[in-house]
Design a protein around this motif. Structure first.
Motif, PDB file in Angstrom:
ATOM      1  N   THR A  22     -33.696  -3.812  23.149  1.00 24.21           N
ATOM      2  CA  THR A  22     -34.978  -3.957  22.467  1.00 24.21           C
ATOM      3  C   THR A  22     -36.049  -4.332  23.493  1.00 24.21           C
ATOM      4  OG1 THR A  22     -34.721  -6.335  22.035  1.00 24.21           O
ATOM      5  CG2 THR A  22     -33.766  -4.802  20.421  1.00 24.21           C
ATOM      6  N   VAL A  23     -37.311  -4.255  23.090  1.00 29.93           N
ATOM      7  CA  VAL A  23     -38.406  -4.626  23.990  1.00 29.93           C
ATOM      8  C   VAL A  23     -38.245  -6.060  24.478  1.00 29.93           C
ATOM      9  CG1 VAL A  23     -40.886  -5.026  24.144  1.00 29.93           C
ATOM     10  CG2 VAL A  23     -40.042  -2.987  22.995  1.00 29.93           C
ATOM     11  N   GLU A  24     -37.915  -6.950  23.563  1.00 28.69           N
ATOM     12  CA  GLU A  24     -37.769  -8.358  23.929  1.00 28.69           C
ATOM     13  C   GLU A  24     -36.602  -8.568  24.889  1.00 28.69           C
ATOM     14  OE1 GLU A  24     -38.264  -7.202  20.878  1.00 28.69           O
ATOM     15  OE2 GLU A  24     -40.319  -7.939  20.609  1.00 28.69           O
ATOM     16  N   GLU A  25     -35.505  -7.851  24.661  1.00 26.58           N
ATOM     17  CA  GLU A  25     -34.344  -7.982  25.538  1.00 26.58           C
ATOM     18  C   GLU A  25     -34.632  -7.404  26.921  1.00 26.58           C
ATOM     19  OE1 GLU A  25     -31.288  -6.047  23.340  1.00 26.58           O
ATOM     20  OE2 GLU A  25     -30.773  -7.822  22.166  1.00 26.58           O
ATOM     21  N   VAL A  26     -35.338  -6.281  26.969  1.00 23.98           N
ATOM     22  CA  VAL A  26     -35.691  -5.688  28.257  1.00 23.98           C
ATOM     23  C   VAL A  26     -36.631  -6.622  29.018  1.00 23.98           C
ATOM     24  CG1 VAL A  26     -36.905  -3.785  29.397  1.00 23.98           C
ATOM     25  CG2 VAL A  26     -35.339  -3.314  27.507  1.00 23.98           C
ATOM     26  N   PHE A  27     -37.565  -7.230  28.319  1.00 19.23           N
ATOM     27  CA  PHE A  27     -38.494  -8.152  28.974  1.00 19.23           C
ATOM     28  C   PHE A  27     -37.757  -9.380  29.492  1.00 19.23           C
ATOM     29  CE2 PHE A  27     -41.777 -11.609  28.619  1.00 19.23           C
ATOM     30  CZ  PHE A  27     -42.511 -11.208  29.734  1.00 19.23           C
ATOM     31  N   SER A  28     -36.779  -9.864  28.727  1.00 12.48           N
ATOM     32  CA  SER A  28     -35.980 -11.003  29.173  1.00 12.48           C
ATOM     33  C   SER A  28     -35.184 -10.633  30.427  1.00 12.48           C
ATOM     34  CB  SER A  28     -35.027 -11.445  28.061  1.00 12.48           C
ATOM     35  OG  SER A  28     -34.201 -12.517  28.485  1.00 12.48           O
TER      36      SER A  28
ATOM     37  N   PHE B 255     -38.295   0.299  32.589  1.00 15.52           N
ATOM     38  CA  PHE B 255     -38.619   1.521  31.857  1.00 15.52           C
ATOM     39  C   PHE B 255     -37.466   2.513  31.838  1.00 15.52           C
ATOM     40  CE2 PHE B 255     -42.718  -0.404  32.143  1.00 15.52           C
ATOM     41  CZ  PHE B 255     -43.316  -0.037  30.944  1.00 15.52           C
ATOM     42  N   TYR B 256     -36.476   2.297  32.702  1.00 16.04           N
ATOM     43  CA  TYR B 256     -35.219   3.045  32.563  1.00 16.04           C
ATOM     44  C   TYR B 256     -34.543   2.663  31.248  1.00 16.04           C
ATOM     45  CZ  TYR B 256     -30.206   3.823  32.938  1.00 16.04           C
ATOM     46  OH  TYR B 256     -28.914   4.174  32.660  1.00 16.04           O
ATOM     47  N   PHE B 257     -34.473   1.351  30.993  1.00 15.55           N
ATOM     48  CA  PHE B 257     -33.892   0.906  29.725  1.00 15.55           C
ATOM     49  C   PHE B 257     -34.707   1.447  28.541  1.00 15.55           C
ATOM     50  CE2 PHE B 257     -32.084  -2.826  32.191  1.00 15.55           C
ATOM     51  CZ  PHE B 257     -30.776  -2.383  32.104  1.00 15.55           C
ATOM     52  N   GLY B 258     -36.044   1.442  28.697  1.00 11.64           N
ATOM     53  CA  GLY B 258     -36.898   1.961  27.632  1.00 11.64           C
ATOM     54  C   GLY B 258     -36.614   3.425  27.349  1.00 11.64           C
ATOM     55  N   ALA B 259     -36.447   4.214  28.398  1.00 14.29           N
ATOM     56  CA  ALA B 259     -36.157   5.633  28.214  1.00 14.29           C
ATOM     57  C   ALA B 259     -34.759   5.842  27.641  1.00 14.29           C
ATOM     58  CB  ALA B 259     -36.297   6.373  29.540  1.00 14.29           C
ATOM     59  N   ARG B 260     -33.822   5.055  28.128  1.00 11.15           N
ATOM     60  CA  ARG B 260     -32.432   5.201  27.695  1.00 11.15           C
ATOM     61  C   ARG B 260     -32.267   4.923  26.202  1.00 11.15           C
ATOM     62  NH1 ARG B 260     -27.203   1.906  30.227  1.00 11.15           N
ATOM     63  NH2 ARG B 260     -25.653   2.667  28.729  1.00 11.15           N
ATOM     64  N   PHE B 261     -33.004   3.943  25.724  1.00 10.53           N
ATOM     65  CA  PHE B 261     -32.848   3.563  24.321  1.00 10.53           C
ATOM     66  C   PHE B 261     -34.009   4.029  23.458  1.00 10.53           C
ATOM     67  CE2 PHE B 261     -30.246   0.473  26.679  1.00 10.53           C
ATOM     68  CZ  PHE B 261     -29.005   0.813  26.134  1.00 10.53           C
TER      69      PHE B 261
ATOM     70  N   PHE C 242     -37.477   4.124  23.585  1.00 15.82           N
ATOM     71  CA  PHE C 242     -38.692   3.388  23.230  1.00 15.82           C
ATOM     72  C   PHE C 242     -39.827   4.382  22.972  1.00 15.82           C
ATOM     73  CE2 PHE C 242     -37.851  -0.959  25.478  1.00 15.82           C
ATOM     74  CZ  PHE C 242     -36.691  -1.082  24.728  1.00 15.82           C
ATOM     75  N   GLY C 243     -40.547   4.166  21.882  1.00 22.04           N
ATOM     76  CA  GLY C 243     -41.693   4.998  21.566  1.00 22.04           C
ATOM     77  C   GLY C 243     -42.939   4.519  22.290  1.00 22.04           C
ATOM     78  N   LYS C 244     -44.049   5.188  22.001  1.00 21.71           N
ATOM     79  CA  LYS C 244     -45.309   4.869  22.670  1.00 21.71           C
ATOM     80  C   LYS C 244     -45.698   3.408  22.492  1.00 21.71           C
ATOM     81  CE  LYS C 244     -50.227   6.106  22.670  1.00 21.71           C
ATOM     82  NZ  LYS C 244     -51.249   7.022  22.082  1.00 21.71           N
ATOM     83  N   ASN C 245     -45.616   2.911  21.276  1.00 23.74           N
ATOM     84  CA  ASN C 245     -46.010   1.526  20.997  1.00 23.74           C
ATOM     85  C   ASN C 245     -45.085   0.526  21.676  1.00 23.74           C
ATOM     86  OD1 ASN C 245     -48.173   2.367  19.430  1.00 23.74           O
ATOM     87  ND2 ASN C 245     -47.001   2.339  17.525  1.00 23.74           N
ATOM     88  N   GLU C 246     -43.793   0.845  21.716  1.00 27.84           N
ATOM     89  CA  GLU C 246     -42.829  -0.062  22.351  1.00 27.84           C
ATOM     90  C   GLU C 246     -43.053  -0.094  23.868  1.00 27.84           C
ATOM     91  OE1 GLU C 246     -38.817   0.129  19.675  1.00 27.84           O
ATOM     92  OE2 GLU C 246     -39.502   2.015  20.569  1.00 27.84           O
ATOM     93  N   ARG C 247     -43.301   1.070  24.449  1.00 25.95           N
ATOM     94  CA  ARG C 247     -43.571   1.102  25.899  1.00 25.95           C
ATOM     95  C   ARG C 247     -44.843   0.339  26.224  1.00 25.95           C
ATOM     96  NH1 ARG C 247     -42.327   6.594  25.084  1.00 25.95           N
ATOM     97  NH2 ARG C 247     -44.532   7.156  25.383  1.00 25.95           N
ATOM     98  N   LYS C 248     -45.854   0.511  25.380  1.00 27.52           N
ATOM     99  CA  LYS C 248     -47.114  -0.200  25.600  1.00 27.52           C
ATOM    100  C   LYS C 248     -46.914  -1.703  25.486  1.00 27.52           C
ATOM    101  CE  LYS C 248     -51.894  -0.450  23.912  1.00 27.52           C
ATOM    102  NZ  LYS C 248     -52.865   0.085  22.925  1.00 27.52           N
TER     103      LYS C 248
ATOM    104  N   ILE D  30     -45.066  -7.407  30.503  1.00 27.04           N
ATOM    105  CA  ILE D  30     -44.811  -7.477  31.941  1.00 27.04           C
ATOM    106  C   ILE D  30     -46.097  -7.795  32.699  1.00 27.04           C
ATOM    107  CG2 ILE D  30     -44.218  -6.078  33.956  1.00 27.04           C
ATOM    108  CD1 ILE D  30     -42.139  -4.653  32.200  1.00 27.04           C
ATOM    109  N   ASN D  31     -47.186  -7.180  32.244  1.00 24.06           N
ATOM    110  CA  ASN D  31     -48.453  -7.301  32.947  1.00 24.06           C
ATOM    111  C   ASN D  31     -49.070  -8.694  32.851  1.00 24.06           C
ATOM    112  OD1 ASN D  31     -50.070  -5.709  34.642  1.00 24.06           O
ATOM    113  ND2 ASN D  31     -51.632  -5.450  33.070  1.00 24.06           N
TER     114      ASN D  31
END
Length: 254
Positions: free
Chosen positions: A11-17, A107-113, A115-121, A127-128
């Motif tokens: 998930t976004v939260e898990e990838v960020f962690s 973003f590898y994890f994002g692509a693998r699972f 992630f849509g436009k909103n999730e990537r954003k 991160i930013n």
């Protein structure tokens, strides 16, 4: 190159962690653990990489052998430039490459699972909000995160640490980055092999192009595309003696 398996973020939260854990480990390597990190990056060893792990630790190790790797790989051969640069500049160089690697993994994890436009954003915005590793290492925490033209602005901010990857080739070492014409090869030293190879890349075998950056191995005297051996003009400027991956591996095993 992680010794023990870690949970795969989905998930976004898990990838960020995962991102934060790896980032913390890398910052430790380049700040509080810098003496240990410096000692492990022996230029006489093979191509080494700096890995940040999700559990906020770090390790210097050889790249993974499987192709393609399970995760994007960090910059290869960080140890080769260690003694050819000021320590501060070298650490800044490693920091910039580590920032790039962290984004690639996230973003590898994002692509693998999927992630849509909103999730990537959302992931990028999270991160930013954090200072980059380069900013943390150099103490140069500026307003880069508030600017949208991050590519151009990051190039300017990193120039003080000699990080710019799109540096004019003329500023790099002439002997290493000039075009590899056949007549530049020295006679008597593997002349026959060099003539056969001519102006072709020792890694991919493709012919020389005038708009491409090349570098010559000081051991075997073969020419390589910079992109094939992950060497930029900026890196080449600070390398006293360049060893290609093949020659580096042979020397380490002697």
């Amino acid at each position: 190159m992680e010794g023990t398996p870690h949970p795969i973020p989905r998930t976004v939260e898990e990838v960020f962690s995962d991102f934060k854990g790896r980032r913390s480990g890398l910052i430790k390597a380049l700040t509080s653990d810098v003496e240990k990190f410096y000692q492990q990056c022996d230029p006489d060893k093979e191509n080494l990489c700096l890995y940040g792990l999700p559990n906020e630790t770090w390790e210097v190790n050889l790249p993974v052998e499987e192709v393609p790797p399970e995760l994007p790989e960090p910059a290869l051969g960080i140890n080769f430039a260690r003694d050819g640069m000021q320590e501060k500049d070298w650490l800044s160089l490693v920091a910039v490459h580590s920032d790039s690697w962290l984004l690639a993994v996230a973003f590898y994890f994002g692509a693998r699972f999927g992630f849509g436009k909103n999730e990537r954003k959302k992931l990028f915005q999270m991160i930013n909000e954090l200072p980059t590793i380069f900013e943390a290492v150099s103490g140069n925490v500026k307003q880069l995160k508030d600017q949208t033209a991050t590519h151009n602005n990051s190039g300017k901010s990193k120039s003080s640490g000699k990080m710019q990857s799109r540096q004019p080739e003329s500023q790099a070492k002439v002997i290493k980055v000039s075009a590899p014409p056949k007549e530049d090869y020295e006679s008597g030293e593997e002349e026959e092999e060099d003539d056969e190879q001519g102006a072709t890349c020792g890694a991919c075998g493709e012919s020389y192009g005038t708009d491409e950056f090349w570098i010559c191995c000081d051991i075997c005297e073969k020419w390589f595309h910079g992109k094939c051996v992950k060497i930029t003009p900026a890196k080449a400027e600070h390398i006293k003696q360049y060893k290609c991956p093949s020659c580096s591996g042979k020397r380490a095993r002697v």
